[in-house]
Design a protein around this motif. Structure first.
Motif, PDB file in Angstrom:
ATOM      1  N   ALA A 588      53.805   1.606  60.603  1.00 35.33           N
ATOM      2  CA  ALA A 588      54.096   0.921  59.345  1.00 35.33           C
ATOM      3  C   ALA A 588      55.583   0.595  59.230  1.00 35.33           C
ATOM      4  O   ALA A 588      55.967  -0.519  58.833  1.00 35.33           O
ATOM      5  N   PHE A 589      56.442   1.545  59.596  1.00 34.58           N
ATOM      6  CA  PHE A 589      57.882   1.313  59.489  1.00 34.58           C
ATOM      7  C   PHE A 589      58.377   0.289  60.507  1.00 34.58           C
ATOM      8  O   PHE A 589      59.331  -0.449  60.231  1.00 34.58           O
ATOM      9  N   MET A 590      57.735   0.236  61.659  1.00 37.70           N
ATOM     10  CA  MET A 590      58.067  -0.825  62.610  1.00 37.70           C
ATOM     11  C   MET A 590      57.746  -2.192  62.010  1.00 37.70           C
ATOM     12  O   MET A 590      58.492  -3.164  62.204  1.00 37.70           O
ATOM     13  N   LEU A 591      56.658  -2.260  61.262  1.00 36.93           N
ATOM     14  CA  LEU A 591      56.288  -3.506  60.588  1.00 36.93           C
ATOM     15  C   LEU A 591      57.293  -3.861  59.500  1.00 36.93           C
ATOM     16  O   LEU A 591      57.719  -5.016  59.377  1.00 36.93           O
ATOM     17  N   TYR A 592      57.699  -2.865  58.707  1.00 34.44           N
ATOM     18  CA  TYR A 592      58.681  -3.122  57.641  1.00 34.44           C
ATOM     19  C   TYR A 592      59.983  -3.674  58.218  1.00 34.44           C
ATOM     20  O   TYR A 592      60.590  -4.592  57.661  1.00 34.44           O
ATOM     21  N   GLN A 593      60.400  -3.089  59.338  1.00 37.47           N
ATOM     22  CA  GLN A 593      61.678  -3.483  59.933  1.00 37.47           C
ATOM     23  C   GLN A 593      61.657  -4.948  60.375  1.00 37.47           C
ATOM     24  O   GLN A 593      62.689  -5.626  60.351  1.00 37.47           O
ATOM     25  N   GLN A 594      60.482  -5.434  60.749  1.00 32.94           N
ATOM     26  CA  GLN A 594      60.381  -6.827  61.178  1.00 32.94           C
ATOM     27  C   GLN A 594      60.430  -7.804  60.010  1.00 32.94           C
ATOM     28  O   GLN A 594      60.639  -9.001  60.216  1.00 32.94           O
ATOM     29  N   HIS A 595      60.235  -7.309  58.788  1.00 35.01           N
ATOM     30  CA  HIS A 595      60.222  -8.183  57.614  1.00 35.01           C
ATOM     31  C   HIS A 595      61.530  -8.154  56.835  1.00 35.01           C
ATOM     32  O   HIS A 595      61.681  -8.914  55.876  1.00 35.01           O
ATOM     33  N   ILE A 596      62.464  -7.277  57.194  1.00 32.14           N
ATOM     34  CA  ILE A 596      63.749  -7.246  56.484  1.00 32.14           C
ATOM     35  C   ILE A 596      64.830  -7.887  57.347  1.00 32.14           C
ATOM     36  O   ILE A 596      64.696  -7.981  58.566  1.00 32.14           O
ATOM     37  N   LYS A 597      65.876  -8.338  56.694  1.00 27.53           N
ATOM     38  CA  LYS A 597      67.012  -8.901  57.416  1.00 27.53           C
ATOM     39  C   LYS A 597      67.722  -7.801  58.217  1.00 27.53           C
ATOM     40  O   LYS A 597      67.506  -6.608  57.980  1.00 27.53           O
ATOM     41  N   ALA A 598      68.618  -8.234  59.126  1.00 30.41           N
ATOM     42  CA  ALA A 598      69.386  -7.256  59.909  1.00 30.41           C
ATOM     43  C   ALA A 598      70.222  -6.369  58.995  1.00 30.41           C
ATOM     44  O   ALA A 598      70.449  -5.188  59.291  1.00 30.41           O
ATOM     45  N   SER A 599      70.683  -6.944  57.874  1.00 27.08           N
ATOM     46  CA  SER A 599      71.460  -6.172  56.901  1.00 27.08           C
ATOM     47  C   SER A 599      70.583  -5.655  55.759  1.00 27.08           C
ATOM     48  O   SER A 599      71.087  -5.187  54.738  1.00 27.08           O
ATOM     49  N   GLY A 600      69.269  -5.755  55.945  1.00 29.10           N
ATOM     50  CA  GLY A 600      68.337  -5.393  54.877  1.00 29.10           C
ATOM     51  C   GLY A 600      68.223  -3.893  54.661  1.00 29.10           C
ATOM     52  O   GLY A 600      68.692  -3.074  55.460  1.00 29.10           O
ATOM     53  N   VAL A 601      67.567  -3.541  53.562  1.00 29.37           N
ATOM     54  CA  VAL A 601      67.457  -2.147  53.128  1.00 29.37           C
ATOM     55  C   VAL A 601      65.987  -1.804  52.896  1.00 29.37           C
ATOM     56  O   VAL A 601      65.221  -2.617  52.360  1.00 29.37           O
ATOM     57  N   ILE A 602      65.618  -0.610  53.315  1.00 25.09           N
ATOM     58  CA  ILE A 602      64.321  -0.041  52.935  1.00 25.09           C
ATOM     59  C   ILE A 602      64.602   1.098  51.967  1.00 25.09           C
ATOM     60  O   ILE A 602      65.298   2.059  52.310  1.00 25.09           O
TER      61      ILE A 602
END
Length: 691
Positions: A588-602
């Motif tokens: 799931a977290f691998m999926l989240y990382q693909q949807h945020i920008k390089a400077s994005g935040v979870i």
């Protein structure tokens, strides 16, 4: 010997596949408790169909022909073993969740499970014709032992060490071995002459059973299943519906069958019935304020109630079972009652009740039906009694009257408490995903409207509703979520994704030009958030609500070439104690990382009474190579304590003086790194009571 081995293996297969297949499809339908409830209905229904098939087979064909037909159909089941189940997971998109679950199970497992379900009554019937003066219920006891071992071995031996695909392959291999065992029985039957024994067996089957006895078989079997499913639902209202919380109640349920049908005389009415009367009032306590107890206490209380109630149901079934013959008829009524019980909880309760009434109704019904059973047994024994039985008959009379009196008193107390609990209700409804209510609380200095999912608040708003509402509870100013959003205020046209809508409080922090996309599984939450709260209505940002499981939606978007370039992804599915574990796995977290920008935040909101998710997030921060900050905000007595975690490689954000000052120091070495994957996730390392 071949009969004992075969019935053990078939029972093992029937119950081993239940947690395997249920865990496989759990994330496809949102990870809620109703997935398991619906699976239970499927298993019970196909058990009934299997028993009907066995009953008709034994009534219409000679034993040699019965074995041959069953062997051919078992071998045919090899073609339909559950390989490639991952290829059909999108079936739920075109139908309601309940029918989606049933459709997936039917397509992937229906035929081989049907054949396995018929084995215990068939093997017992063949065994009765092949053995003189041997108790056929020995096979039933062995069947229950096999079922019990299948369940308890899964979380200990199977789940921790094998992938889901490996589990399905192992189960399918054992199924093939079982077909070979039935071939062995076929060889034995063909090479022996059983003409006299077959004639005797037919005489046993033709004995008649009274209508009231049949009715009690049906009702007691149904009540045991209602108690099982409603207890499992109650347990998983406040903690994630992981396999252990399915297996523990089901194992207790089967254990009571083993105990009740054993020759040890473990069912003593004078012990179990009074004990259940006491536990029934403990059930009232756990029903109304269960969320105030820690997880282990809840688990022990619920399992004690289940064990005692099922022991009464199954103990009375043992007392009423046919002594000779009619075993297939007995199993048929047991299975029909089980299906009826599952149907009541899965369909009737959800359509008829807007609250979780099946659990308290099951409690009071155990007392009432036990009283009716004892009254009928007493009446039956009076006609055959002599002076030596007078004391036992009087004891049955007292227990019967006592059960009715306690049931009436219990019902009056429940109605009184329930009316007090509902006095704040503005709205309430129920669907596949649970029970949702809106309550207006006006006590002392507190005047607010709350959204309650089960027993947990999922957001609130001050009364009267203002045109510019200020978020409360876990989302109030000064909490981690608000501070992270505020720190990103320099980003123009902020793209925010939020998994979990609640009352939509986070939308209040949006500015013109921002886009807040909420991913919400439960359509009833979206309806209540729009109708009874005005955070969404008055938001300055553009607000989009996407219904459906967030992970499925995000994966579909990725598969279609859509990367959302999200600045801030907020995972807020954990403000209650029920955690959709499939949203917290490595995949799931691998999926989240693909949807945020390089400077994005979870950002994750992980406030929880029973579980500490920090060990899981620490592992994800390491595997994703992202910096982690924790923000604990005390409630001060008037608000909830709030815990937020931020994962980001945004250097400016990670070095923010405000966030650095407000963060909670975390010494990672003090926490065990816990890895959750789609194949395995254990609650034990994160239970607060154990760590």
């Amino acid at each position: 010997m071949q009969y004992f081995i075969s019935v053990f293996v078939s029972a093992f297969l029937v119950f081993q596949i239940q947690p395997i297949i249920s865990k496989t499809i759990l994330p496809w339908f949102g990870g809620g408790a109703s997935v398991w409830t619906t699976c239970m209905l499927f298993f019970q229904f196909f058990l009934l169909v299997g028993y009907v098939y066995a009953y008709l087979l034994t009534k219409t064909l000679r034993i040699k022909t019965q074995v041959a037909v069953h062997l051919v159909l078992l071998a045919l089941g090899v073609i339909f073993l559950p390989f490639g189940i991952q290829d059909i997971h999108n079936i739920q998109a075109a139908t309601t969740p309940t029918w989606g679950v049933l459709s997936v199970l039917f397509i992937t497992l229906g035929f081989p499970y049907l054949m396995l379900s018929a084995n215990t009554p068939l093997l017992q019937h063949w065994f009765s014709s092949d053995a003189n003066n041997v108790n056929p219920y020995r096979l039933y006891a062995i069947s229950n032992v096999g079922s019990f071992l299948a369940l308890i071995s899964y979380p200990i031996v199977i789940e921790p060490f094998m992938s889901i695909d490996g589990q399905l392959e192992l189960w399918s291999s054992i199924y093939c071995i079982f077909v070979a065992l039935v071939m062995w029985i076929f060889y034995v039957v063909v090479t022996k002459s059983k003409s006299q024994k077959l004639e005797d067996a037919k005489k046993l089957v033709n004995s008649k059973v009274g209508f009231f006895r049949l009715t009690l078989w049906f009702l007691l079997a149904a009540l045991g299943v209602v108690l099982l499913v409603s207890t499992t639902n109650a347990l998983t209202q406040n903690v994630p519906p992981v396999p252990f919380l399915w297996i523990a109640p089901l194992a207790i349920y089967l254990l009571t069958y083993v105990m009740a049908f054993s020759s040890l005389g473990l069912y003593l009415r004078v012990i179990w019935l009074p004990f259940f009367m006491v536990l029934s009032f403990v059930a009232l306590l756990i029903y109304f304020i269960g969320g105030q107890f820690d997880f282990v206490t809840q688990l022990i209380i619920y399992l004690l109630i289940l064990m005692c109630g099922c022991m009464i149901c199954h103990g009375e079934l043992n007392a009423l079972k046919p002594r000779q013959g009619n075993t297939t008829l007995f199993y048929l009524f047991l299975s029909a009652g089980g299906v009826f019980g599952s149907f009541l909880v899965t369909f009737v309760a959800k359509e008829s009740f807007d609250e979780f009434l099946e659990f308290p109704l099951a409690i009071v019904c155990v007392l009432v039906i036990a009283a009716a059973t004892l009254w009928w047994v007493r009446k039956d024994e009076v006609t055959q009694s002599n002076k030596g039985h007078i004391v036992a008959i009087d004891q049955l009379f007292l227990l019967s009257i006592g059960s009715l009196v306690v049931a009436l008193l219990w019902l009056l107390v429940f109605i009184k408490l329930n009316s007090q609990y509902q006095q704040y209700d503005v709205a309430k409804d129920r669907n596949f995903y649970g029970i949702l209510s809106v309550k207006d609380i006006n006590e002392g200095e507190v005047s607010e409207r709350r959204l309650i999912d089960g027993t947990t608040s999922h957001g609130s708003q001050s009364l009267p509703l203002a045109s510019s509402p200020v978020p409360l509870s876990y989302y109030r100013p000064g909490t981690g979520g608000q501070m992270i959003i505020d720190e990103l205020s320099n980003v123009k046209n902020l793209q925010v994704g939020v998994i979990g809508l609640g009352v939509g409080a986070l939308a209040a922090y949006g500015r013109p030009g921002d886009l807040y996309t909420f991913y919400e599984l439960n359509p009833l939450v979206a309806e209540f958030a729009n109708r009874y709260f005005n955070y969404l209505e008055n938001a300055q940002a553009d607000v989009v609500i996407k219904l459906g499981d967030a992970r499925v939606t995000l994966q579909n978007e990725l598969d279609n070439g859509q990367r959302n370039s999200i600045d801030l992804l907020i995972i807020d599915a954990f403000s209650g104690d029920l955690i959709p574990t499939h949203l917290m796995t490595h995949e799931a977290f691998m999926l989240y990382q693909q949807h945020i920008k390089a400077s994005g935040v979870i950002a994750l909101h992980i406030s929880n009474r029973h579980l500490s998710l920090l060990p899981v997030i620490i592992h994800h921060s390491r595997s994703l190579n992202m910096q982690m900050m924790v923000f604990d905000t005390p409630g001060g007595g008037n608000e909830h304590d709030a815990q937020w975690v931020m994962l980001s490689n945004n250097q400016q954000l990670n070095e923010s003086p405000r966030l650095m000052n407000k963060r909670t120091p975390v010494i990672r070495s003090q926490y065990q790194s816990v890895k959750w994957t789609d194949d395995y996730s254990s609650l034990l390392p994160i239970l607060k009571v154990l760590n």
